[in-house]
Motif scaffolding. Structure first.
Motif, PDB file in Angstrom:
ATOM      1  N   ILE A   5     -30.204-104.028  64.235  1.00 17.47           N
ATOM      2  CA  ILE A   5     -29.732-102.794  64.162  1.00 17.47           C
ATOM      3  C   ILE A   5     -29.896-101.808  65.486  1.00 17.47           C
ATOM      4  O   ILE A   5     -31.193-101.955  65.826  1.00 17.47           O
ATOM      5  CB  ILE A   5     -30.367-101.934  62.893  1.00 17.47           C
ATOM      6  CG1 ILE A   5     -29.847-102.535  61.673  1.00 17.47           C
ATOM      7  CG2 ILE A   5     -29.775-100.540  62.827  1.00 17.47           C
ATOM      8  CD1 ILE A   5     -30.662-102.031  60.602  1.00 17.47           C
ATOM      9  N   CYS A   6     -29.044-101.452  66.044  1.00 16.37           N
ATOM     10  CA  CYS A   6     -29.058-100.603  67.326  1.00 16.37           C
ATOM     11  C   CYS A   6     -29.029 -99.104  67.216  1.00 16.37           C
ATOM     12  O   CYS A   6     -28.154 -99.050  66.436  1.00 16.37           O
ATOM     13  CB  CYS A   6     -28.285-101.243  68.312  1.00 16.37           C
ATOM     14  SG  CYS A   6     -28.449-102.866  68.883  1.00 16.37           S
ATOM     15  N   ILE A   7     -30.189 -98.560  67.515  1.00 13.14           N
ATOM     16  CA  ILE A   7     -30.014 -97.008  67.325  1.00 13.14           C
ATOM     17  C   ILE A   7     -30.244 -96.332  68.763  1.00 13.14           C
ATOM     18  O   ILE A   7     -30.838 -96.802  69.518  1.00 13.14           O
ATOM     19  CB  ILE A   7     -31.050 -96.640  66.300  1.00 13.14           C
ATOM     20  CG1 ILE A   7     -32.722 -96.920  66.710  1.00 13.14           C
ATOM     21  CG2 ILE A   7     -30.785 -97.310  64.789  1.00 13.14           C
ATOM     22  CD1 ILE A   7     -33.462 -96.311  65.989  1.00 13.14           C
ATOM     23  N   PRO A   8     -29.923 -95.360  68.995  1.00  8.47           N
ATOM     24  CA  PRO A   8     -29.988 -94.559  70.134  1.00  8.47           C
ATOM     25  C   PRO A   8     -31.391 -94.316  70.238  1.00  8.47           C
ATOM     26  O   PRO A   8     -32.264 -93.879  69.424  1.00  8.47           O
ATOM     27  CB  PRO A   8     -29.117 -93.299  69.783  1.00  8.47           C
ATOM     28  CG  PRO A   8     -28.313 -93.495  68.660  1.00  8.47           C
ATOM     29  CD  PRO A   8     -28.707 -94.553  67.832  1.00  8.47           C
ATOM     30  N   ILE A   9     -31.753 -94.147  71.674  1.00  8.28           N
ATOM     31  CA  ILE A   9     -33.218 -93.975  71.927  1.00  8.28           C
ATOM     32  C   ILE A   9     -33.660 -92.678  71.449  1.00  8.28           C
ATOM     33  O   ILE A   9     -34.855 -92.424  70.971  1.00  8.28           O
ATOM     34  CB  ILE A   9     -33.310 -94.140  73.677  1.00  8.28           C
ATOM     35  CG1 ILE A   9     -34.969 -94.135  73.828  1.00  8.28           C
ATOM     36  CG2 ILE A   9     -32.486 -93.246  74.401  1.00  8.28           C
ATOM     37  CD1 ILE A   9     -35.522 -95.334  73.561  1.00  8.28           C
ATOM     38  N   LEU A  14     -37.209 -89.615  67.867  1.00  5.89           N
ATOM     39  CA  LEU A  14     -37.477 -88.819  66.844  1.00  5.89           C
ATOM     40  C   LEU A  14     -38.354 -89.353  65.671  1.00  5.89           C
ATOM     41  O   LEU A  14     -39.017 -88.738  64.961  1.00  5.89           O
ATOM     42  CB  LEU A  14     -36.139 -88.296  66.356  1.00  5.89           C
ATOM     43  CG  LEU A  14     -36.083 -87.379  65.342  1.00  5.89           C
ATOM     44  CD1 LEU A  14     -36.883 -85.945  65.624  1.00  5.89           C
ATOM     45  CD2 LEU A  14     -34.923 -86.746  64.699  1.00  5.89           C
ATOM     46  N   MET A  15     -37.883 -90.653  65.477  1.00  7.66           N
ATOM     47  CA  MET A  15     -38.424 -91.213  64.330  1.00  7.66           C
ATOM     48  C   MET A  15     -40.099 -91.633  64.634  1.00  7.66           C
ATOM     49  O   MET A  15     -40.700 -91.524  63.850  1.00  7.66           O
ATOM     50  CB  MET A  15     -37.975 -92.759  64.095  1.00  7.66           C
ATOM     51  CG  MET A  15     -36.566 -92.682  63.452  1.00  7.66           C
ATOM     52  SD  MET A  15     -35.482 -94.235  63.374  1.00  7.66           S
ATOM     53  CE  MET A  15     -36.771 -95.553  63.052  1.00  7.66           C
ATOM     54  N   LEU A  16     -40.318 -91.970  65.770  1.00  2.00           N
ATOM     55  CA  LEU A  16     -41.740 -91.973  66.496  1.00  2.00           C
ATOM     56  C   LEU A  16     -42.467 -90.706  66.134  1.00  2.00           C
ATOM     57  O   LEU A  16     -43.562 -90.691  65.695  1.00  2.00           O
ATOM     58  CB  LEU A  16     -41.864 -92.611  67.733  1.00  2.00           C
ATOM     59  CG  LEU A  16     -41.488 -94.112  67.982  1.00  2.00           C
ATOM     60  CD1 LEU A  16     -41.561 -94.424  69.274  1.00  2.00           C
ATOM     61  CD2 LEU A  16     -42.358 -94.907  66.892  1.00  2.00           C
ATOM     62  N   LYS A  17     -41.865 -89.649  66.681  1.00  2.00           N
ATOM     63  CA  LYS A  17     -42.462 -88.242  66.556  1.00  2.00           C
ATOM     64  C   LYS A  17     -42.757 -87.878  65.266  1.00  2.00           C
ATOM     65  O   LYS A  17     -43.859 -87.445  64.866  1.00  2.00           O
ATOM     66  CB  LYS A  17     -41.639 -87.272  67.408  1.00  2.00           C
ATOM     67  CG  LYS A  17     -42.220 -85.948  67.293  1.00  2.00           C
ATOM     68  CD  LYS A  17     -41.503 -84.931  67.903  1.00  2.00           C
ATOM     69  CE  LYS A  17     -42.095 -83.427  67.828  1.00  2.00           C
ATOM     70  NZ  LYS A  17     -42.360 -82.963  66.741  1.00  2.00           N
ATOM     71  N   SER A  18     -41.774 -88.097  64.346  1.00  2.75           N
ATOM     72  CA  SER A  18     -42.049 -87.870  63.036  1.00  2.75           C
ATOM     73  C   SER A  18     -42.992 -88.766  62.275  1.00  2.75           C
ATOM     74  O   SER A  18     -43.932 -88.160  61.522  1.00  2.75           O
ATOM     75  CB  SER A  18     -40.809 -88.141  62.121  1.00  2.75           C
ATOM     76  OG  SER A  18     -39.626 -87.333  62.514  1.00  2.75           O
ATOM     77  N   TYR A  19     -43.193 -89.915  62.566  1.00  2.00           N
ATOM     78  CA  TYR A  19     -44.145 -90.769  62.164  1.00  2.00           C
ATOM     79  C   TYR A  19     -45.590 -90.265  62.679  1.00  2.00           C
ATOM     80  O   TYR A  19     -46.625 -90.365  61.781  1.00  2.00           O
ATOM     81  CB  TYR A  19     -44.177 -92.298  62.756  1.00  2.00           C
ATOM     82  CG  TYR A  19     -45.307 -93.346  62.182  1.00  2.00           C
ATOM     83  CD1 TYR A  19     -45.333 -93.948  60.940  1.00  2.00           C
ATOM     84  CD2 TYR A  19     -46.382 -93.639  63.136  1.00  2.00           C
ATOM     85  CE1 TYR A  19     -46.363 -94.540  60.455  1.00  2.00           C
ATOM     86  CE2 TYR A  19     -47.234 -94.311  62.867  1.00  2.00           C
ATOM     87  CZ  TYR A  19     -47.379 -94.683  61.500  1.00  2.00           C
ATOM     88  OH  TYR A  19     -48.444 -95.637  61.070  1.00  2.00           O
ATOM     89  N   ASP A  20     -45.898 -90.045  63.990  1.00  2.00           N
ATOM     90  CA  ASP A  20     -47.086 -89.327  64.416  1.00  2.00           C
ATOM     91  C   ASP A  20     -47.364 -88.168  63.836  1.00  2.00           C
ATOM     92  O   ASP A  20     -48.746 -87.962  63.618  1.00  2.00           O
ATOM     93  CB  ASP A  20     -46.786 -89.044  66.080  1.00  2.00           C
ATOM     94  CG  ASP A  20     -46.766 -90.709  66.556  1.00  2.00           C
ATOM     95  OD1 ASP A  20     -47.367 -91.630  66.302  1.00  2.00           O
ATOM     96  OD2 ASP A  20     -46.446 -90.403  68.174  1.00  2.00           O
TER      97      ASP A  20
END
Length: 62
Positions: A5-9, A14-20
């Motif tokens: 699955i390709c998603i925009p950077i 945003l996913m990484l920031k939410s996880y952090d």
């Protein structure tokens, strides 16, 4: 066969920031729970010993 699955950077970041953010919040909650748990134990011990809270409890080695 693997699927990709390709998603925009921007979405990935945003996913990484939410996880952090969630991980940091969880750590803060763990610390708060530990503090409450410790203070509740001290309060329970004082109540069981009949202390009014104006005493410091220390144990001397035998």
């Amino acid at each position: 066969m693997q699927k990709m699955i390709c998603i925009p950077i921007e979405q990935y970041e945003l996913m990484l920031k939410s996880y952090d953010d969630v991980v940091n919040e969880l750590e803060e909650m763990k610390k708060a729970l530990a503090e409450v748990s410790t203070s509740k134990r001290q309060e329970t011990l004082s109540t069981q010993l009949g202390l009014d809270g104006n005493y410091n409890i220390s144990l001397a080695p035998l």
